[in-house]
Scaffold this active site. Structure first.
Site, mmCIF file in Angstrom:
data_model
loop_
_atom_site.group_PDB
_atom_site.id
_atom_site.type_symbol
_atom_site.label_atom_id
_atom_site.label_comp_id
_atom_site.label_asym_id
_atom_site.label_seq_id
_atom_site.Cartn_x
_atom_site.Cartn_y
_atom_site.Cartn_z
ATOM 1 N N TYR A 1 -21.652 62.449 -38.571
ATOM 2 C CA TYR A 1 -22.273 62.742 -39.862
ATOM 3 C C TYR A 1 -21.177 62.946 -40.908
ATOM 4 O O TYR A 1 -20.384 63.882 -40.822
ATOM 5 C CB TYR A 1 -23.147 63.985 -39.794
ATOM 6 C CG TYR A 1 -24.350 63.892 -38.880
ATOM 7 C CD1 TYR A 1 -24.763 62.678 -38.329
ATOM 8 C CD2 TYR A 1 -25.090 65.017 -38.565
ATOM 9 C CE1 TYR A 1 -25.855 62.600 -37.495
ATOM 10 C CE2 TYR A 1 -26.195 64.949 -37.732
ATOM 11 C CZ TYR A 1 -26.573 63.743 -37.197
ATOM 12 O OH TYR A 1 -27.660 63.677 -36.361
ATOM 13 N N SER B 1 -35.554 63.353 -37.033
ATOM 14 C CA SER B 1 -36.305 62.659 -38.087
ATOM 15 C C SER B 1 -37.814 62.739 -37.847
ATOM 16 O O SER B 1 -38.502 61.719 -37.790
ATOM 17 C CB SER B 1 -35.860 61.198 -38.195
ATOM 18 O OG SER B 1 -36.286 60.625 -39.420
ATOM 19 N N LEU C 1 -43.546 60.331 -43.729
ATOM 20 C CA LEU C 1 -44.746 61.109 -43.414
ATOM 21 C C LEU C 1 -44.840 62.390 -44.233
ATOM 22 O O LEU C 1 -45.656 63.259 -43.937
ATOM 23 C CB LEU C 1 -44.771 61.448 -41.915
ATOM 24 C CG LEU C 1 -44.724 60.257 -40.954
ATOM 25 C CD1 LEU C 1 -44.834 60.736 -39.505
ATOM 26 C CD2 LEU C 1 -45.833 59.251 -41.265
#
Length: 352
Positions: free
Chosen positions: A61, A213, A220
């Site tokens: 990351y 996720s 969503l």
């Protein structure tokens, strides 16, 4: 906040885990988020105050900057009981050994993560993805070595297939290595592929499940709607391509059902989607993230939302995956001899 045992371990983690991919903003991660130390501290403090006891990150990351930020926030002030999880596998340089799950790469990257996180031990060290070129025996032995050296407390995998997991667990048992206690997977109402093998394996083999996720990259959340352009400032607006959407009409049917239930309950669609996951039998914890305090606060509220059976049936009706082979044959011929793990897949189909 509810706490659940992580697999067959004695470690209890909160039903929500703090995700940190929005920290750093280096390279490809910039489209996800670019929070700095001061902003990250606010988010971390908020999650800890809410009872979240696991912070999840990865060396990949922002090319390590995400771990640096967490280390700066928690350096010398890590509250008792707060756990750190990170991962290794992806490329961390241009050299031929700067990626993969070799002993060389894993041990080197674990030591680098410890320095960036400014800690003596990583509570959960996860292999981030499968490596088909490194012998699995080498990977499992290296992870076992890290535990015996006191650098890591528990190990897990992420994005493994069913046969990858079973082979790894078999080797661990054969050689008396420390076995995986968890797997981190993508699992949402839109993408229920994990129900075919990964969730039944977790139940059968005693693996904890961490979900990454859980809002499908924000799809969503209720912000994205049928026949509307992606809102500015979202991942999709920035060109994010995960998860792949194979049936767009099905996606919008799911979103509309989430929004409808949310409106009826006076909560966001995101909270409904997260509550559905938290209530799944095999799921241990759901990883939440965000760019703003408002996003984190809304997600945290999902820990207290309990869906009714009727609401779950409505969500199943618009999202239930087809029964693929050999499962349709099992459903047709041996539904009277199903075990607990089998029912993770077959349960909703048997109710129809």
């Amino acid at each position: 906040m509810e706490y659940r045992l992580l697999g067959r371990s004695g470690l209890k983690i909160s039903t929500l885990t703090m995700g940190t991919m929005t920290f750093g903003g280096v390279g490809w991660a910039k489209m996800v988020g670019d929070l700095g130390v001061s902003e990250a501290k606010k988010m971390i403090d908020m999650c800890i105050d809410a009872g979240i006891n696991l912070i999840d990150t990865a060396n990949a990351y922002s090319s390590g900057e995400c771990e640096n930020i967490i280390g700066d926030v928690l350096s010398g002030k890590r509250p008792q009981g707060v756990l750190l999880a990170t991962k290794a596998r992806f490329s961390m340089g241009d050299g031929p050994n700067d990626q993969g799950l070799s002993r060389y790469h894993l041990i080197r990257e674990c030591e680098a993560s410890l320095k960036r996180l400014k800690t003596d031990v990583i509570d959960l060290y996860q292999v981030h993805e499968w490596d088909g070129q490194t012998p699995l025996e080498e990977t499992m032995e290296a992870l076992d070595t890290l535990i015996r050296q006191g650098k890591v407390r528990y190990v897990g995998c992420s994005n493994y297939s069913g046969w990858h997991i079973m082979k790894a667990l078999g080797l661990a048992n054969e050689h008396r290595y420390q076995r995986f206690v968890s797997q981190q997977i993508h699992y949402t109402l839109e993408a229920r592929d994990a129900e075919y093998e990964l969730l039944p394996i977790s139940i059968d083999q005693g693996l904890g499940v961490l979900v990454w996720s859980p809002l499908a990259g924000g799809l969503l959340s209720g912000k994205h709607r049928r026949n509307q352009a992606a809102p500015e400032g979202t991942r999709q607006f920035a060109g994010w391509t995960e998860p792949p959407i194979r049936d767009e009409n099905r996606l919008w049917n799911i979103v509309e059902t989430l929004v409808a239930i949310g409106d009826e309950r006076g909560v966001s669609a995101a909270q409904v989607a997260l509550a559905w996951l938290i209530g799944r039998k095999a799921v241990t914890s759901v990883i939440i993230g965000g760019r703003t305090e408002a996003q984190f606060r809304d997600n945290i509220a999902a820990a207290e939302l309990k869906l009714t059976d009727a609401e779950r049936k409505r969500l199943d009706a618009v999202s239930l995956p087809p029964v693929i082979y050999p499962y349709w044959h099992q459903l047709n011929t041996v539904s009277d001899r199903l075990g607990e793990a089998d029912r993770e897949l077959f349960g909703p189909h048997l109710q129809q």
